[in-house]
Design a protein around this motif. Structure first.
Motif, PDB file in Angstrom:
ATOM      1  N   UNK A 143      56.980   3.346  -9.472  1.00  0.00           N
ATOM      2  CA  UNK A 143      57.686   3.129 -10.713  1.00  0.00           C
ATOM      3  C   UNK A 143      57.978   1.646 -10.878  1.00  0.00           C
ATOM      4  N   UNK A 144      58.185   1.247 -12.130  1.00  0.00           N
ATOM      5  CA  UNK A 144      58.508  -0.152 -12.411  1.00  0.00           C
ATOM      6  C   UNK A 144      57.286  -1.048 -12.545  1.00  0.00           C
ATOM      7  N   UNK A 180      61.265  11.360  -5.224  1.00  0.00           N
ATOM      8  CA  UNK A 180      60.550  10.425  -6.075  1.00  0.00           C
ATOM      9  C   UNK A 180      59.062  10.540  -5.866  1.00  0.00           C
ATOM     10  N   UNK A 202      56.523  14.549   2.937  1.00  0.00           N
ATOM     11  CA  UNK A 202      56.295  13.279   3.613  1.00  0.00           C
ATOM     12  C   UNK A 202      56.951  13.204   4.981  1.00  0.00           C
ATOM     13  N   UNK A 214      61.151  10.198  12.084  1.00  0.00           N
ATOM     14  CA  UNK A 214      60.686   8.805  12.116  1.00  0.00           C
ATOM     15  C   UNK A 214      59.600   8.580  11.064  1.00  0.00           C
ATOM     16  N   UNK A 230      59.162  10.065   8.196  1.00  0.00           N
ATOM     17  CA  UNK A 230      59.747   9.964   6.849  1.00  0.00           C
ATOM     18  C   UNK A 230      60.232   8.540   6.604  1.00  0.00           C
ATOM     19  N   UNK A 231      60.969   8.013   7.575  1.00  0.00           N
ATOM     20  CA  UNK A 231      61.488   6.647   7.432  1.00  0.00           C
ATOM     21  C   UNK A 231      60.329   5.667   7.291  1.00  0.00           C
ATOM     22  N   UNK A 232      59.320   5.852   8.127  1.00  0.00           N
ATOM     23  CA  UNK A 232      58.187   4.933   8.085  1.00  0.00           C
ATOM     24  C   UNK A 232      57.493   4.987   6.731  1.00  0.00           C
ATOM     25  N   UNK A 252      58.478   6.035   3.826  1.00  0.00           N
ATOM     26  CA  UNK A 252      59.244   5.636   2.653  1.00  0.00           C
ATOM     27  C   UNK A 252      59.760   4.206   2.710  1.00  0.00           C
ATOM     28  N   UNK A 253      59.712   3.600   3.875  1.00  0.00           N
ATOM     29  CA  UNK A 253      60.097   2.188   3.944  1.00  0.00           C
ATOM     30  C   UNK A 253      58.885   1.302   3.680  1.00  0.00           C
ATOM     31  N   UNK A 275      56.217   2.336   1.657  1.00  0.00           N
ATOM     32  CA  UNK A 275      55.442   2.908   0.554  1.00  0.00           C
ATOM     33  C   UNK A 275      54.953   1.871  -0.452  1.00  0.00           C
ATOM     34  N   UNK A 276      55.837   0.943  -0.849  1.00  0.00           N
ATOM     35  CA  UNK A 276      55.416   0.048  -1.942  1.00  0.00           C
ATOM     36  C   UNK A 276      54.927  -1.303  -1.420  1.00  0.00           C
ATOM     37  N   UNK A 277      54.886  -1.455  -0.113  1.00  0.00           N
ATOM     38  CA  UNK A 277      54.492  -2.761   0.433  1.00  0.00           C
ATOM     39  C   UNK A 277      53.094  -2.701   1.032  1.00  0.00           C
ATOM     40  N   UNK A 322      65.772   3.861   2.897  1.00  0.00           N
ATOM     41  CA  UNK A 322      64.567   3.534   3.669  1.00  0.00           C
ATOM     42  C   UNK A 322      63.882   2.293   3.104  1.00  0.00           C
ATOM     43  N   UNK A 365      64.040  -1.408  -6.929  1.00  0.00           N
ATOM     44  CA  UNK A 365      65.035  -1.118  -7.966  1.00  0.00           C
ATOM     45  C   UNK A 365      64.737   0.174  -8.705  1.00  0.00           C
TER      46      UNK A 365
END
Lengths: 383, 383
Positions: free
Chosen positions: A112-113, A177, A259, A372, A374-376, A378-379, A381-383, B293, B302
Motif C-alpha cells: 500500500x502507499x 494486511x 504467513x 520467528x 512471521x516476524x521475519x 513482516x519485517x 516485506x516491503x524492503x 514488525x 505508514x
C-alpha cells in the motif's frame, strides 16, 4: 474445482509485470449470464483502498458482469491518481467485453502507499481479456497470489448446480494486511436478495472468524457472482449451506497458508451466554501475542488463555473456567486440572476449548501461532 | 533514589529459593509512619491473581503499613490453596511487625497456574523482616525482577519531602503478563483522598499509556504509601506533578527493558477531537503486529499505520491523515509525502506522529517493536 467449473464463467490469469518476481499478476473473471446477480462484502476498515471505494459503488446495483483483480500493488492511499487507475481498469474491461464500467468490480492486493504502474496494468488487462476461457480458473487463482505459497480453490455441488471459489491471502474478512480476496461463482439461479443473505450468512461464520494476526486490511473483498446458467433455482437453505461449506474450505486453506505460521489453532468457546460472547472471548484469545508465542513454543499455557478471557465483557465466573488443549482439560474451575505434559502440540492442528459455563451458545475462531517466520516475513516485506 | 530515600520507610530483599536461578525473590517494604495513608490501582483483568484479590480488600481502608512482594510465581489461578498462601504471607508479615494482616498488601509475579512453595516463601518473609533497613530499597527492587534485565528505581524531590519508586515488568497497567508491579513511597503528609486522586491522575497518563504487547496481566499493581514523616503537607497540584514525573520515569524504564524489544516507540496522536480519540488511535497502532514488525525491520511503513487508524471510531477523514516518522512527514493527506528513505530507524527511540486534523486534543502511547527475541522469550518462558 475452480471458479470456471460452474457454467457461464470464463477467466484468465496473465503476467503484466506488476510483480518484480515476474509471476502472474492480473486476473479477469467474466460472468456470461444469463443472470448478472452478485453480492459482496468488503473490509470494514474506514481507510479503504481505491478499488474498494469503486467496487462499493458497483455493488449498489447488486449485479456485476466481471471482476478484474491485480496483485503487485494494493492501490491504497494513492489518492485521486490511484482512484483514476481503478476507474480506468474498469473502463478497459468494459470496453473489451462490450459492457458498462459500472458492471466491473475491481480488486487489488500488494503493497500500500504506492501507485500501480498503469501502463503495465492496462496491457495486462488487454491480454487477460484476449485469453478468457472456460478453463481459465486455475490461472486466475494463481495470478492473485502475493505471499501465498499456493493458490486456493474450492468447489461444491448442488442438484444440477455448483459453486466454485478462489481466494488469496492470510487473514480474515477484516484482519491481515495480507489482504484477503475471494471470488465465488455459481450457475444456480439466485435472486439478488437471496445471494446477499446467503453470502453474509456464509462469511459470518467462516471468513469473519478467521483472525490470523488481528490486523484489518484495507482491501478485503468477497464477491459472489451468479450466472443462472444451470437453469436451476436451489432451495435457499441448501444454497446457503453449500456456500458456507465452500467458504469454510477456502478459509481453512487461507489459515493453513498464513504467513510464517507453524500451527493452525481452532479456538472453540462453548456454553457461552450468547454467540457474541463466544466470539468476543475467542477473538481476545486469538489476538494475544503471549498465547500465540506459547503455542509456537509447544507450550499449552492455559494461564495466558484465562488472562485473555479476563479482558472481555462476556458472562463468566473466573473460578469456573475450564480449558482444554487437544482434548486434555488442563484447567478445571480456574485451577490446574490434568497434567500439562499430557498435551502434545507437535502437530500443526491445535484445538483449544474454553468452557464458560454461562449458557448454551458457542463459536469457533481460527488463528495461527506467532513465530520467528512471521516476524521475519513482516519485517522484511516491503524492503 | 530508591523507595527508602523518603523518611519513614524500611525495606529488604532476600533469596527465598522460589526462583530456580537462585536470585533474590522476596521483598518487604514497611511504612513506619506516623501516617499509614495509601492508595493503589490494580489490573482491570477480571481473572485476577490471589494477591490482587487480597490486596483489593486491604485497600478498602485506604491505608497500608507494609507490602510483601515475591517473584518466582504469580499465585494466579491457584484456587483456594493459593489464596490461603497469600493470606498466610500477610499474617506472617503482620506477626513479625506487630501490625494487623489487613494492613499488609501482597504482590506476586512469575508463572501463573502453579502453586507457590509456601515453606520457602514463609522462610523468606521471616528473613526479610529480620533484614529490614532504611538502606534496603535497592535490594527490594532487585528481588521483584523476573525477566527484567535491570532493576528500576526513581526519586523526585519536593520542598522538604520526596517520592521514591521501584518497578518491575515490561508492560502497562493492564498489558503484559510480564506483570507490572510498582511501589511508590513518600514522606509527604497526604490525606487518603489526595493520595488516591494523585495516583490515578499520574497512572492515567503514564503506566496506562504504556502498551508493550497489548496483553493485560492478572497481577498488575501500583501502590502508593505515604508516611507523613517529613511533616510537610505539599500543594496537591505540585505533589501530583512530581508523582506523575516519577511514574513517567519508571514507565520509561519499563519500556526500555521490554522483553526482546529493539525499539521504544512513542506514538503521538495530535489534533484529535477528544483525548479519548487520541488514546484509541494510539493504542490501535501500538497493537498492530504488522506495524510493530515493520519497525523491527526499520521500515517506516505508514500504510500499516493508516490501516490501524481505520479500525477505530475516532473522528477523522481518511483522505486528510498525515503521518511522520522521526520528524519526516512521509504521509500527507492520506498519500505518499516526503520520501521514505529520509527516515532513519537505526536508533532505539522512534517517534511516530499521527495528525488526525479533527480537533485540538492529543495523547501519547508508548510501545515496542515486535522482534525475533520477543517471540523467542515468550515461546520459551515456561519451558
Amino acid at each position: 474445482m475452480t471458479i470456471t467449473s460452474p457454467q457461464g464463467f470464463r477467466a484468465a490469469g496473465v503476467t503484466a509485470g506488476l510483480k518484480a518476481s515476474g509471476k502472474p499478476d492480473v486476473a479477469l473473471v467474466v460472468n456470461d449470464g444469463p443472470s448478472d446477480v452478485a453480492a459482496a462484502v468488503f473490509t470494514t476498515n474506514r481507510c479503504k483502498a481505491n478499488p474498494v471505494l469503486w467496487s462499493e459503488q458497483v455493488m449498489q446495483g447488486n449485479k456485476a458482469k466481471a471482476v478484474v483483480l491485480n496483485s503487485g500493488g494494493a492501490n491504497c492511499y494513492t489518492g485521486p491518481e490511484g482512484f483514476q487507475n481503478t476507474h480506468a481498469s474498469a473502463e478497459l474491461v468494459a470496453d473489451k467485453l462490450g459492457i458498462g464500467a459500472i458492471d466491473v468490480v475491481v480488486c487489488s492486493t500488494g503493497l500500500i502507499g504506492e501507485q500501480l504502474q498503469a501502463d503495465k496494468l492496462m496491457a495486462g488487462i488487454t491480454d487477460a481479456a484476449a485469453g478468457l476461457s472456460t478453463a481459465g480458473g486455475p490461472a486466475a487463482a494463481e495470478a492473485i497470489m502475493t505471499t501465498d505459497t499456493r493458490s486456493k480453490e474450492a468447489l461444491r455441488e448442488g442438484g444440477g448446480w455448483s459453486i466454485g471459489g478462489m481466494a488469496k491471502g492470510a487473514g480474515m474478512l477484516a484482519p491481515a494486511l495480507a489482504t484477503m480476496l475471494v471470488v465465488v461463482t455459481t450457475d444456480a439461479q439466485v435472486d439478488a436478495d437471496t445471494a446477499d443473505r446467503a453470502l453474509r450468512a456464509a462469511t459470518r461464520v467462516t471468513f469473519d472468524r478467521l483472525d490470523s494476526d488481528g490486523c484489518m486490511s484495507t482491501n478485503d473483498t468477497v464477491l459472489l457472482m451468479c450466472s443462472g446458467a444451470s437453469g436451476v433455482t436451489p432451495d435457499e437453505a441448501e444454497f446457503t449451506a453449500r456456500l458456507t461449506e465452500l467458504c469454510h474450505d477456502l478459509a481453512q486453506q487461507l489459515l493453513g497458508d498464513a504467513e510464517g505460521a507453524d500451527h493452525d489453532i481452532a479456538i472453540e468457546v462453548v456454553n457461552a451466554a450468547t454467540e457474541d460472547d463466544a466470539v468476543e472471548v475467542g477473538r481476545a484469545i486469538a489476538r494475544s501475542n503471549l498465547f500465540k508465542t506459547a503455542v509456537f513454543g509447544k507450550d499449552p499455557n492455559w494461564g495466558r488463555i484465562l488472562a485473555s478471557v479476563g479482558t472481555t465483557n462476556a458472562a463468566f465466573e473466573p473460578g469456573a473456567l475450564d480449558v482444554a488443549f487437544n482434548g486434555v482439560w488442563i484447567c478445571k474451575d480456574g485451577q490446574p486440572g490434568e497434567p500439562r505434559d499430557k498435551v502434545d502440540l507437535t502437530e500443526r492442528a491445535v484445538s483449544v476449548i474454553v468452557d464458560l459455563k454461562a449458557g448454551e451458545e458457542k463459536a469457533t475462531i481460527w488463528t495461527n501461532d506467532l513465530t520467528h517466520a512471521y516476524v521475519h516475513e513482516n519485517s522484511a516485506y516491503s524492503t
